[in-house]
Motif scaffolding. Structure first.
Motif, mmCIF file in Angstrom:
data_model
loop_
_atom_site.group_PDB
_atom_site.id
_atom_site.type_symbol
_atom_site.label_atom_id
_atom_site.label_comp_id
_atom_site.label_asym_id
_atom_site.label_seq_id
_atom_site.Cartn_x
_atom_site.Cartn_y
_atom_site.Cartn_z
ATOM 1 N N ALA A 1 0.774 -1.098 -0.139
ATOM 2 C CA ALA A 1 -0.022 -0.063 -0.110
ATOM 3 C C ALA A 1 0.935 1.198 -0.007
ATOM 4 O O ALA A 1 0.470 2.526 -0.158
ATOM 5 C CB ALA A 1 -0.905 -0.036 1.261
ATOM 6 N N THR A 2 1.962 1.235 0.301
ATOM 7 C CA THR A 2 3.040 2.286 0.406
ATOM 8 C C THR A 2 3.346 2.986 -1.228
ATOM 9 O O THR A 2 3.746 2.238 -2.009
ATOM 10 C CB THR A 2 4.248 2.008 0.943
ATOM 11 N N LYS A 3 2.965 4.082 -1.069
ATOM 12 C CA LYS A 3 3.302 4.791 -2.699
ATOM 13 C C LYS A 3 4.820 4.763 -2.896
ATOM 14 O O LYS A 3 5.614 4.987 -1.821
ATOM 15 C CB LYS A 3 2.691 6.315 -2.523
ATOM 16 N N LEU A 4 5.168 4.664 -4.074
ATOM 17 C CA LEU A 4 6.416 4.406 -4.588
ATOM 18 C C LEU A 4 7.290 5.708 -4.546
ATOM 19 O O LEU A 4 6.768 6.751 -4.719
ATOM 20 C CB LEU A 4 6.593 3.865 -5.771
ATOM 21 N N SER A 5 8.478 5.597 -4.073
ATOM 22 C CA SER A 5 9.605 6.844 -4.457
ATOM 23 C C SER A 5 10.293 6.379 -5.633
ATOM 24 O O SER A 5 10.374 5.244 -6.294
ATOM 25 C CB SER A 5 10.529 6.892 -3.209
ATOM 26 N N SER A 6 11.189 7.092 -5.900
ATOM 27 C CA SER A 6 12.148 6.848 -7.160
ATOM 28 C C SER A 6 13.073 5.459 -6.992
ATOM 29 O O SER A 6 13.027 4.496 -7.841
ATOM 30 C CB SER A 6 13.063 7.963 -7.517
ATOM 31 N N ALA A 7 13.338 5.019 -5.588
ATOM 32 C CA ALA A 7 13.782 3.760 -5.317
ATOM 33 C C ALA A 7 12.877 2.732 -5.700
ATOM 34 O O ALA A 7 13.315 1.805 -6.623
ATOM 35 C CB ALA A 7 14.389 3.780 -3.625
ATOM 36 N N GLY A 8 11.620 2.876 -5.172
ATOM 37 C CA GLY A 8 10.586 1.716 -5.442
ATOM 38 C C GLY A 8 10.123 1.500 -7.073
ATOM 39 O O GLY A 8 10.058 0.502 -7.516
ATOM 40 N N LEU A 9 10.351 2.836 -7.686
ATOM 41 C CA LEU A 9 9.993 2.750 -9.144
ATOM 42 C C LEU A 9 11.204 2.054 -10.007
ATOM 43 O O LEU A 9 10.855 1.195 -10.640
ATOM 44 C CB LEU A 9 10.002 4.157 -9.741
ATOM 45 N N VAL A 10 12.152 2.443 -9.465
ATOM 46 C CA VAL A 10 13.352 1.896 -10.119
ATOM 47 C C VAL A 10 13.509 0.165 -10.069
ATOM 48 O O VAL A 10 13.667 -0.735 -10.753
ATOM 49 C CB VAL A 10 14.834 2.415 -9.873
ATOM 50 N N TYR A 11 13.347 -0.176 -8.484
ATOM 51 C CA TYR A 11 13.172 -1.522 -8.267
ATOM 52 C C TYR A 11 12.096 -2.176 -9.033
ATOM 53 O O TYR A 11 12.156 -3.594 -9.513
ATOM 54 C CB TYR A 11 13.206 -1.584 -6.508
ATOM 55 N N MET A 12 10.962 -1.758 -8.981
ATOM 56 C CA MET A 12 9.744 -2.587 -9.660
ATOM 57 C C MET A 12 10.204 -2.759 -10.936
ATOM 58 O O MET A 12 9.556 -3.779 -11.598
ATOM 59 C CB MET A 12 8.482 -1.648 -9.513
ATOM 60 N N HIS A 13 10.719 -1.863 -11.858
ATOM 61 C CA HIS A 13 10.904 -2.146 -13.254
ATOM 62 C C HIS A 13 12.269 -2.795 -13.540
ATOM 63 O O HIS A 13 12.317 -3.570 -14.660
ATOM 64 C CB HIS A 13 10.888 -0.652 -13.866
ATOM 65 N N PHE A 14 13.009 -2.543 -12.626
ATOM 66 C CA PHE A 14 14.449 -3.364 -12.969
ATOM 67 C C PHE A 14 14.936 -4.388 -12.111
ATOM 68 O O PHE A 14 15.971 -4.801 -12.141
ATOM 69 C CB PHE A 14 15.549 -2.135 -12.894
ATOM 70 N N GLY A 15 14.210 -4.686 -10.792
ATOM 71 C CA GLY A 15 14.571 -5.206 -9.816
ATOM 72 C C GLY A 15 14.868 -6.590 -10.130
ATOM 73 O O GLY A 15 15.728 -7.402 -9.597
ATOM 74 N N ARG A 16 14.115 -7.329 -10.870
ATOM 75 C CA ARG A 16 14.589 -8.682 -11.222
ATOM 76 C C ARG A 16 15.667 -8.849 -12.110
ATOM 77 O O ARG A 16 16.650 -9.736 -11.874
ATOM 78 C CB ARG A 16 13.403 -9.402 -12.014
ATOM 79 N N ASP A 17 15.797 -7.963 -12.972
ATOM 80 C CA ASP A 17 17.224 -8.026 -13.744
ATOM 81 C C ASP A 17 18.391 -7.797 -12.776
ATOM 82 O O ASP A 17 19.415 -8.294 -12.775
ATOM 83 C CB ASP A 17 17.015 -7.063 -14.803
ATOM 84 N N ILE A 18 18.303 -6.941 -11.810
ATOM 85 C CA ILE A 18 19.300 -6.447 -10.970
ATOM 86 C C ILE A 18 19.589 -7.865 -10.117
ATOM 87 O O ILE A 18 20.708 -7.968 -9.850
ATOM 88 C CB ILE A 18 18.975 -5.234 -9.940
ATOM 89 N N ILE A 19 18.607 -8.529 -9.637
ATOM 90 C CA ILE A 19 18.728 -9.575 -8.810
ATOM 91 C C ILE A 19 19.570 -10.541 -9.726
ATOM 92 O O ILE A 19 20.506 -11.177 -8.906
ATOM 93 C CB ILE A 19 17.602 -9.991 -8.124
ATOM 94 N N GLN A 20 19.040 -10.794 -10.801
ATOM 95 C CA GLN A 20 19.681 -12.132 -11.573
ATOM 96 C C GLN A 20 21.294 -11.593 -11.920
ATOM 97 O O GLN A 20 22.154 -12.357 -11.984
ATOM 98 C CB GLN A 20 19.115 -12.101 -12.959
ATOM 99 N N THR A 21 21.321 -10.248 -12.224
ATOM 100 C CA THR A 21 22.900 -9.552 -12.387
ATOM 101 C C THR A 21 23.897 -9.802 -11.160
ATOM 102 O O THR A 21 24.924 -10.321 -11.462
ATOM 103 C CB THR A 21 22.790 -8.165 -12.883
ATOM 104 N N VAL A 22 23.252 -9.446 -10.078
ATOM 105 C CA VAL A 22 24.031 -9.569 -8.819
ATOM 106 C C VAL A 22 24.341 -10.940 -8.270
ATOM 107 O O VAL A 22 25.434 -11.551 -7.794
ATOM 108 C CB VAL A 22 23.680 -8.701 -7.663
ATOM 109 N N THR A 23 23.284 -12.015 -8.264
ATOM 110 C CA THR A 23 23.320 -13.258 -7.688
ATOM 111 C C THR A 23 23.360 -14.561 -8.794
ATOM 112 O O THR A 23 23.695 -15.406 -8.407
ATOM 113 C CB THR A 23 22.121 -13.427 -6.947
#
Length: 355
Positions: A90-112
């Motif tokens: 329910a929390t409105k996103l900030s720029s961090a949440g927006l970037v994570y929502m759109h790129f998070g899966r790719d970031i996780i795959q890249t890092v791990t």
């Protein structure tokens, strides 16, 4: 970096990232650092400005520009009509949440290196819940508990913790002691210094993100199946299922809480585990620990403390008071204790269950 020649930087170094100049916050510091974890942005320069013409030269813009449009790589959340949230939250996103929502899966795959699938989805949700959402809430002025609710309940803080968060650390980078100088720095010098402090803040918060992500991928995620096995075998140690035995120390609490919620509890079995046992090391002669299970989301409050007479007692005195050989210690707060052997730790747990 300064804001000179962003187009030239774009051609030389890769997609240019833009964010606002001036006082900075944890959300855009994290947003920028997360982007740079991806191969696409690994060598991207950053321009910090509020100049619309300069921002228009940027490939990706975060936390400025009054526009959210993923197709154009625009990730601002300050516009009046913005109300986007992470799925299931329910929390409105900030720029961090927006970037994570759109790129998070790719970031996780890249890092791990984790492949697409159920585990990736679980980790994607876990990292948002445990780490990113707090950035969104902080930047949008959302408290963990509404002050009016605390006041209505007659509750007050036991100590001041406002300087203890990642957001407070990032905020400190906005300020610095000014060295005495006869020459007033130019606007360009002031901007370069501000950009350098932002870079340090972004590096710091990015390191925290990577630490959280890699720890969850390497320890928390694999622990899920181990805790499940231990949960299914718990009745062999206590007929009421109040004791969980793990083969080694690991992040078990989240998995235990989930298992208790989704599993049907047989008649005569306790609905909740009270104590978790695990060896201090993987050596055959390792000492064993007994840990009281905390109440979910309650911090240091336990479902059942280790017995009061044991608290703060060690070694032979503990063995004498408990009647169980091999006592090592019980913490004065009653949340953890130890014994020289597994059998001793199990005896302690059984005695504590019925104390």
């Amino acid at each position: 970096m300064t804001t000179e020649n962003p187009a030239k930087k774009l051609k030389l170094d890769g997609p240019l990232i833009g964010t606002h100049s001036g006082h900075f916050h944890a959300d855009e510091a994290l947003a920028v650092s997360m982007l740079r974890l991806l191969p696409t942005y690994a060598n991207s320069p950053l321009v910090r400005t509020r100049d619309a013409d300069l921002l228009s030269t940027c490939h990706t813009v975060v936390d400025v520009g009054a526009e959210y449009d993923a197709s154009k790589n625009r990730y601002d959340h300050h516009q009046r009509e913005f109300a986007t949230t992470f799925p299931g939250h329910a929390t409105k996103l900030s720029s961090a949440g927006l970037v994570y929502m759109h790129f998070g899966r790719d970031i996780i795959q890249t890092v791990t290196g984790l492949p697409a699938g159920a585990d990736l989805d679980i980790l994607f949700e876990k990292i948002y819940t445990d780490f990113i959402e707090a950035f969104d809430a902080n930047d949008n002025g959302v408290s963990v508990i509404a002050p009016k609710d605390l006041e209505a309940a007659g509750l007050t803080k036991k100590f001041e913790d406002r300087g203890f968060s990642i957001a407070s650390v990032v905020n400190r980078y906005n300020y610095f002691p000014k060295a005495p100088s006869e020459v007033e720095p130019t606007k360009e010098q002031q901007q370069a210094d501000e950009d350098a402090r932002f870079a340090k803040a972004s590096l710091f918060v990015g390191e925290q993100f990577v630490l959280e992500l890699t720890d969850c991928a390497a320890a928390w995620l694999p622990a899920r199946n181990v805790v499940l096995k231990a949960y299914n075998e718990r009745l062999q140690y206590d007929p009421k299922g109040r004791i969980l035995v793990l083969p080694e120390g690991m992040p078990w609490a989240d998995h235990l809480y989930t298992l208790e919620k989704v599993n049907q509890i047989p008649e005569g079995v306790a609905p909740q585990v009270l104590y978790v046992l695990f060896p201090e090391t993987t050596e055959p002669d390792s000492k064993w620990r007994i840990r009281a299970v905390s109440r979910e989301n309650s911090g240091f409050e336990n479902r059942k403390d280790l017995p009061g007479p044991w608290k703060g007692v060690r070694d032979d005195e503990l063995s004498k008071i408990s009647g169980i050989p091999g006592g090592v210690f019980v913490h004065a707060a009653g949340f953890i204790g130890g014994n020289k052997t597994f059998d001793g730790a199990l005896a302690m747990a059984k005695a504590a269950c019925d104390f």
